[in-house]
Design an enzyme around this catalytic site. Structure first.
Site, PDB file in Angstrom:
ATOM      1  N   PRO A  89      -3.353 -11.755  10.026  1.00  0.00           N
ATOM      2  CA  PRO A  89      -3.899 -11.166  11.689  1.00  0.00           C
ATOM      3  C   PRO A  89      -3.879  -9.977  12.017  1.00  0.00           C
ATOM      4  CG  PRO A  89      -1.505 -12.021  11.313  1.00  0.00           C
ATOM      5  CD  PRO A  89      -2.035 -12.223  10.092  1.00  0.00           C
ATOM      6  N   ASP A  90      -4.661  -9.586  12.735  1.00  0.00           N
ATOM      7  CA  ASP A  90      -5.090  -8.237  13.208  1.00  0.00           C
ATOM      8  C   ASP A  90      -3.821  -7.978  14.588  1.00  0.00           C
ATOM      9  OD1 ASP A  90      -5.889  -5.689  14.479  1.00  0.00           O
ATOM     10  OD2 ASP A  90      -7.643  -5.981  13.619  1.00  0.00           O
ATOM     11  N   ILE A  91      -3.054  -7.404  14.151  1.00  0.00           N
ATOM     12  CA  ILE A  91      -1.952  -7.134  15.065  1.00  0.00           C
ATOM     13  C   ILE A  91      -2.146  -6.392  16.322  1.00  0.00           C
ATOM     14  CG2 ILE A  91       0.593  -6.679  15.461  1.00  0.00           C
ATOM     15  CD1 ILE A  91       0.891  -6.761  12.420  1.00  0.00           C
ATOM     16  N   ASP A 114      -4.254  -6.254   4.959  1.00  0.00           N
ATOM     17  CA  ASP A 114      -5.212  -6.600   5.687  1.00  0.00           C
ATOM     18  C   ASP A 114      -5.331  -8.482   4.904  1.00  0.00           C
ATOM     19  OD1 ASP A 114      -6.129  -5.090   7.333  1.00  0.00           O
ATOM     20  OD2 ASP A 114      -7.455  -3.846   5.642  1.00  0.00           O
ATOM     21  N   LYS A 150     -11.197  -2.745  18.597  1.00  0.00           N
ATOM     22  CA  LYS A 150      -9.897  -3.089  18.694  1.00  0.00           C
ATOM     23  C   LYS A 150      -9.569  -3.237  20.270  1.00  0.00           C
ATOM     24  CE  LYS A 150      -8.589  -2.621  14.022  1.00  0.00           C
ATOM     25  NZ  LYS A 150      -7.580  -3.224  13.157  1.00  0.00           N
ATOM     26  N   LYS A 161       7.700 -17.563 -10.896  1.00  0.00           N
ATOM     27  CA  LYS A 161       7.397 -16.303 -11.240  1.00  0.00           C
ATOM     28  C   LYS A 161       5.914 -17.115 -11.987  1.00  0.00           C
ATOM     29  CE  LYS A 161       7.893 -12.548 -14.393  1.00  0.00           C
ATOM     30  NZ  LYS A 161       8.757 -12.429 -15.688  1.00  0.00           N
ATOM     31  N   ASN A 174       0.950  -1.244  -0.015  1.00  0.00           N
ATOM     32  CA  ASN A 174      -0.109   0.087  -0.063  1.00  0.00           C
ATOM     33  C   ASN A 174       0.893   1.269   0.181  1.00  0.00           C
ATOM     34  OD1 ASN A 174       0.677   0.729   2.946  1.00  0.00           O
ATOM     35  ND2 ASN A 174      -0.277  -1.257   3.456  1.00  0.00           N
ATOM     36  N   LYS A 187     -13.742   1.544  15.300  1.00  0.00           N
ATOM     37  CA  LYS A 187     -12.464   0.705  15.283  1.00  0.00           C
ATOM     38  C   LYS A 187     -12.103   0.688  16.618  1.00  0.00           C
ATOM     39  CE  LYS A 187     -10.616   0.847  10.992  1.00  0.00           C
ATOM     40  NZ  LYS A 187     -10.091   1.542  10.067  1.00  0.00           N
TER      41      LYS A 187
HETATM   42  N1  CTP Z   1      -4.041  -3.094  11.998  1.00  0.00           N
HETATM   43  C1  CTP Z   1      -3.218  -4.329  12.621  1.00  0.00           C
HETATM   44  N2  CTP Z   1      -3.192  -5.470  11.862  1.00  0.00           N
HETATM   45  C2  CTP Z   1      -3.980  -5.652  10.566  1.00  0.00           C
HETATM   46  C3  CTP Z   1      -4.664  -4.209  10.138  1.00  0.00           C
HETATM   47  C4  CTP Z   1      -4.350  -3.372  10.972  1.00  0.00           C
HETATM   48  O1  CTP Z   1      -2.507  -4.242  13.484  1.00  0.00           O
HETATM   49  N3  CTP Z   1      -3.986  -6.760   9.992  1.00  0.00           N
HETATM   50  C5  CTP Z   1      -3.837  -1.787  12.886  1.00  0.00           C
HETATM   51  C6  CTP Z   1      -3.182  -0.605  11.901  1.00  0.00           C
HETATM   52  O2  CTP Z   1      -1.510  -0.590  12.499  1.00  0.00           O
HETATM   53  C7  CTP Z   1      -3.975   0.361  12.825  1.00  0.00           C
HETATM   54  C8  CTP Z   1      -5.211  -0.051  12.958  1.00  0.00           C
HETATM   55  O3  CTP Z   1      -5.040  -1.478  13.191  1.00  0.00           O
HETATM   56  O4  CTP Z   1      -3.209   0.819  13.886  1.00  0.00           O
HETATM   57  C9  CTP Z   1      -6.323   0.141  12.129  1.00  0.00           C
HETATM   58  O5  CTP Z   1      -6.021  -0.039  10.766  1.00  0.00           O
HETATM   59  P1  CTP Z   1      -6.849   0.205   9.669  1.00  0.00           P
HETATM   60  O6  CTP Z   1      -6.176  -0.294   8.495  1.00  0.00           O
HETATM   61  O7  CTP Z   1      -7.371   1.518   9.631  1.00  0.00           O
HETATM   62  O8  CTP Z   1      -8.093  -0.889  10.000  1.00  0.00           O
HETATM   63  P2  CTP Z   1      -8.481  -2.302   9.676  1.00  0.00           P
HETATM   64  O9  CTP Z   1      -8.430  -3.065  10.815  1.00  0.00           O
HETATM   65  O10 CTP Z   1      -7.835  -2.657   8.538  1.00  0.00           O
HETATM   66  O11 CTP Z   1     -10.135  -2.173   9.326  1.00  0.00           O
HETATM   67  P3  CTP Z   1     -10.809  -1.834   7.732  1.00  0.00           P
HETATM   68  O12 CTP Z   1     -10.053  -2.313   6.763  1.00  0.00           O
HETATM   69  O13 CTP Z   1     -12.075  -2.338   8.268  1.00  0.00           O
HETATM   70  O14 CTP Z   1     -10.981  -0.188   7.827  1.00  0.00           O
END
Ligand code: CTP
Length: 396
Positions: free
Chosen positions: A301-303, A274, A337, A284, A205, A333
Site C-alpha cells: 500500500p502507498d501509505i 514498494d 501523492k 525455509k 533497502n 511525486k
Molecule cells: N511511500 C509510502 N508508501 C509506499 C512507498 C512510498 O508511504 N509504499 C512514501 C515514502 O515514505 C516517501 C514517498 O512515499 O515519503 C516517496 O517514496 P519513494 O520511494 O520515493 O516513491 P514511490 O512512491 O515508491 O515511487 P517510485 O518507486 O516510482 O519512485
C-alpha cells in the site's frame, strides 16, 4: 549560543561530564562548570576548565572567584542548569532546599529550568528516600533524565547508570529551543521496512533511518509531541520521542494510521518497500530443491497517498528518493501523492542520502517554481531547515 550552567557532583560518572561539556561546546553553547569538591576527586578541574574554556567553580566562599562572579550572578547567568551526574546526596540536598555548598546554593537561586541526570549505585537509587526526593523534584518541575539500567561501576547490575550523553544534550536543547512547535503533534516515519520472504530471509533497502530520527529529535527539541514509527534501525530513541517499532510496510501503515488522528503534521521519511512477496513461505526455502527461484511480488500500500486521503486538516510532507532526474521526478511525486511539501534527495550519491550522516535536499512546494535548495550539511542541520520551512507553511 546559549548559556548552560553544568553542575557536576561526586561519583565515578563524573568523568562523563567532560564529554557533556564538549558536546555542548560543539553545539555552540557557552558552558560554566560548577563542580562539588567530591566531583573534583574524580575528574580534574583542569580538564573541565580546558574543555569549557572557563574557570571551574567549586567552593562557596573563595575570595578570588567571588570577586569575579558571585553565586547569585552565576544563577542569573544560566539559561538552563543541568546537573550530570547528580548523586543521591545532591538530590537529597536540593529536594530539601539546602544551600550548604556552591552548587546547591546556585540551584536554589536559579530561576532557569533545572535538569538532573542521576547516577548512583542501584540500591541507593531504589532507596525510598532517593525515590521520594526524585518524586518531589519532578513535581516541582525539575526535568529528570534517566538513570539507565546496566552494569554499574560499583560492580552491581541494575538501575543507576548515567544516561547516554546524547540524551542529556537532547534534554538541554529541548529546554533551550524556542517552542515553535509547542502546539504540534508530529508523526514521523523513518528507516526501511523489512518484508519477510521466509522465516530467515527478508527484502529490505539501505535506509538507515538517520534523516527521520533527526527530524523527530529536532521536532521534540522545538517542543512538539512526536510519534516516531520506525522500521528496523540501529538508532537510539531521541529524547522526548514516543517510538513505535515496526517491520513490514503493512505494519508501518497500521501504526501510522493509528497515530494519524493525533497528528497535526506528518513527515514520511521512511523508505517503504514498494513490494512484498505474494505468499510468505512458512518454512525455509530449501536450496537443494531448486535450481532457480522466482519470487512473485505484489505492490505494498502507498501509505503516504493514503494518509493524504484521510480526513482532517494536517500538513503532510513526503520524501522522494531518486537516482535520476531528481527534481522532475520529485515534482511529479508531489502532485501524484497530493502532499504539501516534498523533500527530494539524490540517493545515488555516496556522500549524501542513504546510510550516511550528511544530506543535501531540495524542498518542493506546490508552485511550479517553488524549489528551496538546502545545501549539504549534517542530517541534524538539514532537519532544522525542513522544520523551519514547515513552520513557515503552517504560519502562512
Ligand atoms: N511511500 C509510502 N508508501 C509506499 C512507498 C512510498 O508511504 N509504499 C512514501 C515514502 O515514505 C516517501 C514517498 O512515499 O515519503 C516517496 O517514496 P519513494 O520511494 O520515493 O516513491 P514511490 O512512491 O515508491 O515511487 P517510485 O518507486 O516510482 O519512485
Amino acid at each position: 549560543m546559549s548559556r548552560v550552567l553544568l553542575g557536576v557532583t561526586g561519583g565515578i560518572a563524573a568523568y562523563k561530564a567532560c564529554e557533556l561539556v564538549r558536546g555542548l561546546r560543539m553545539r555552540g553553547h557557552e558552558v560554566r562548570v560548577v563542580a562539588t569538591p567530591n566531583a573534583l576527586r574524580f575528574v580534574s578541574s583542569l580538564t573541565l576548565q580546558t574543555l569549557s574554556g572557563q574557570a571551574v567553580r567549586s567552593e562557596l566562599f573563595s575570595l578570588n572567584e567571588e570577586s569575579e562572579i558571585s553565586h547569585i550572578e552565576l544563577a542569573d547567568w544560566a539559561e538552563v542548569s543541568v546537573v550530570a551526574p547528580a548523586s543521591a546526596g545532591f538530590l537529597a540536598r536540593i529536594a530539601h532546599g539546602m544551600a550548604d555548598d556552591l552548587l546547591a546554593t546556585i540551584c536554589l537561586a536559579a530561576r532557569a529550568p533545572l535538569i538532573v541526570a542521576p547516577a548512583m549505585n542501584v540500591n541507593m537509587y531504589r532507596h525510598p528516600a532517593t525515590q521520594a526526593n526524585l518524586d518531589l523534584l519532578g513535581k516541582r518541575g525539575v526535568v529528570i533524565v534517566g538513570p539507565d539500567t546496566g552494569e554499574l561501576a560499583c560492580g552491581w547490575e541494575g538501575e543507576g547508570r548515567l544516561v547516554e550523553i546524547e540524551k542529556v544534550l537532547g534534554a538541554i536543547e529541548q529546554q533551550l529551543a524556542p517552542g515553535t512547535y509547542r502546539d504540534e503533534v508530529v508523526l514521523v516515519t523513518a528507516g526501511p521496512t523489512v518484508e519477510a520472504v521466509d522465516p530467515v530471509r527478508v527484502l529490505t533497502n539501505r535506509s538507515s533511518g538517520k534523516m527521520g530520527f533527526a527530524l523527530a529529535e529536532a521536532a521534540a527539541r522545538r517542543g512538539a509531541e512526536v510519534i516516531l514509527v520506525a522500521g528496523p534501525v540501529a538508532l537510539a530513541t531521541p529524547y522526548g520521542v514516543e517510538r513505535i517499532d515496526v517491520e513490514s510496510a503493512e505494519q508501518m501503515r497500521e501504526a501510522a494510521l493509528q497515530a494519524l488522528d493525533r497528528a497535526t503534521i506528518v513527515i514520511m521519511a521512511a523508505a517503504v518497500a514498494d513490494y512484498r512477496v505474494a505468499t510468505r513461505a512458512s518454512q525455509k526455502i530449501k536450496r537443494h530443491q531448486r535450481e532457480a527461484l522466482t519470487l512473485e511480488l505484489v505492490r505494498n500500500p502507498d501509505i503516504l497517498a493514503e494518509l493524504v486521503e484521510r480526513e482532517g486538516r494536517r500538513l503532510v510532507v513526503g520524501f522522494a528518493a531518486e537516482t535520476e532526474r531528481m527534481l522532475e521526478n520529485a515534482r511529479d511525486k508531489l502532485a501524484r501523492k497530493g502532499c504539501d511539501l516534498m523533500i527530494a534527495n539524490d540517493v545515488s550519491r555516496s556522500d549524501a542520502g542513504f546510510d550516511v550522516d550528511r544530506n543535501e535536499v531540495w524542498i518542493l512546494g506546490p508552485g511550479h517554481e517553488d524549489v528551496e535548495p538546502v545545501p549539504a550539511a549534517s542530517k541534524r542541520e538539514v532537519a532544522e531547515r525542513i522544520l523551519d520551512r514547515i513552520r513557515r507553511v503552517r504560519d502562512a
